[in-house]
Design a protein around this motif. Sequence first.
Motif, short mmCIF file in Angstrom:
data_model
loop_
_atom_site.label_atom_id
_atom_site.label_comp_id
_atom_site.label_asym_id
_atom_site.label_seq_id
_atom_site.Cartn_x
_atom_site.Cartn_y
_atom_site.Cartn_z
N TYR A 168 17.19 47.59 77.52
CA TYR A 168 18.24 48.55 77.16
C TYR A 168 18.57 48.44 75.67
CZ TYR A 168 22.72 51.06 77.35
OH TYR A 168 23.73 51.95 77.13
N GLY A 169 18.70 47.21 75.21
CA GLY A 169 19.00 47.00 73.80
C GLY A 169 17.95 47.60 72.88
N ARG A 170 16.69 47.42 73.22
CA ARG A 170 15.62 47.99 72.40
C ARG A 170 15.64 49.52 72.46
NH1 ARG A 170 14.11 46.63 68.50
NH2 ARG A 170 11.87 47.13 68.62
N LEU A 171 15.96 50.07 73.63
CA LEU A 171 16.00 51.53 73.77
C LEU A 171 17.07 52.14 72.86
CD1 LEU A 171 15.81 53.43 77.16
CD2 LEU A 171 17.15 54.28 75.26
N VAL A 172 18.20 51.45 72.73
CA VAL A 172 19.28 52.01 71.90
C VAL A 172 19.20 51.55 70.45
CG1 VAL A 172 20.82 52.30 73.86
CG2 VAL A 172 20.94 50.18 72.53
N GLY A 173 18.10 50.85 70.08
CA GLY A 173 17.84 50.57 68.68
C GLY A 173 18.26 49.22 68.16
N ARG A 174 18.61 48.29 69.05
CA ARG A 174 18.98 46.95 68.58
C ARG A 174 17.72 46.15 68.27
NH1 ARG A 174 22.96 46.35 73.47
NH2 ARG A 174 24.72 47.63 72.75
N SER A 175 17.79 45.34 67.24
CA SER A 175 16.64 44.52 66.85
C SER A 175 16.51 43.32 67.79
CB SER A 175 16.81 44.02 65.41
OG SER A 175 17.86 43.06 65.34
N GLN A 176 15.32 42.75 67.80
CA GLN A 176 15.12 41.54 68.60
C GLN A 176 16.01 40.41 68.12
OE1 GLN A 176 11.09 40.33 69.34
NE2 GLN A 176 10.39 42.40 69.82
N HIS A 177 16.25 40.35 66.83
CA HIS A 177 17.14 39.33 66.28
C HIS A 177 18.56 39.49 66.83
CE1 HIS A 177 18.84 36.46 63.44
NE2 HIS A 177 19.70 37.38 63.04
N GLU A 178 19.07 40.71 66.83
CA GLU A 178 20.40 40.97 67.38
C GLU A 178 20.48 40.60 68.85
OE1 GLU A 178 22.08 44.81 64.92
OE2 GLU A 178 20.39 45.12 66.28
N LEU A 179 19.45 40.96 69.59
CA LEU A 179 19.44 40.67 71.02
C LEU A 179 19.38 39.17 71.28
CD1 LEU A 179 17.01 43.50 72.19
CD2 LEU A 179 19.49 43.40 72.52
N ALA A 180 18.65 38.45 70.45
CA ALA A 180 18.57 37.00 70.60
C ALA A 180 19.94 36.36 70.44
CB ALA A 180 17.58 36.41 69.59
N ILE A 181 20.70 36.84 69.47
CA ILE A 181 22.04 36.30 69.24
C ILE A 181 22.94 36.61 70.44
CG2 ILE A 181 24.12 36.51 67.81
CD1 ILE A 181 22.25 37.01 65.42
N GLU A 182 22.86 37.84 70.94
CA GLU A 182 23.69 38.23 72.08
C GLU A 182 23.38 37.39 73.31
OE1 GLU A 182 23.18 42.38 72.77
OE2 GLU A 182 23.97 42.99 70.83
N GLU A 183 22.10 37.10 73.52
CA GLU A 183 21.69 36.37 74.71
C GLU A 183 21.75 34.85 74.54
OE1 GLU A 183 20.79 37.49 77.76
OE2 GLU A 183 21.15 39.58 77.22
N GLY A 184 21.90 34.40 73.30
CA GLY A 184 21.92 32.97 73.06
C GLY A 184 20.56 32.32 73.23
#
Length: 214
Positions: A168-184
């Motif tokens: 979902y994050g990638r679909l809405v344009g979030r970077s892998q770096h941003e997603l890594a921070i969100e997921e810990g």
Amino acid sequence: MVIAVLADIVGSRKLDDRTAAQRVLDDTIAQVEADLPLAAHPLTPTVGDEQQGVYHDLEDAMTSLLMIQLRLPDGIGFRFGIGVGEVRPVASVHGELADGPGWYAARTAIETVHAREGRAVPRTRTWIVGAPGQDEVMESTIAASNAYLLVRDELVGAMNERERRLSYGRLVGRSQHELAIEEGISQPSVSKALRNAGTAAILEGLNALRGESA
């Protein structure tokens, strides 16, 4: 062209708390519309476990419904019947009623999903039916889109909750770096999860149907 969508809740009678589940569904639809507003009329509960929505075109409907699938937590899901055709309101003392060949097609589509679930493709969640009178281009578009949806639903159905969140994050344009921070977790862990889930194939397939370059 107008796209009518009927959605019903998978296993609604088995949910421990139907009210809490509906709250999750409502919140999910609202968040999807906030992140990427594509619906002419977002999915809205009608009666029982059913919801109705309207989209301007087929690609918007497929994108929005994918986002809903990805954002929902484990244990709560929708089936979607997509109808291509005219929709029109019918006046009633109880307010406007949804009618027209687009809705009849959506009903046939969701019945097809139910039938396919009981056979060799139990992860089927989405199907498209065109109302009578579609031209050859739309008929071809529907056929190609249904082929994509069969594979998409299989991949999404095999994902765990984290893989769906990342997709979902990638679909809405979030970077892998941003997603890594969100997921810990680390960025390589995000990359591995997305690769294992087949996220790139899902999103690039959607781009292809939209006529967008990868």
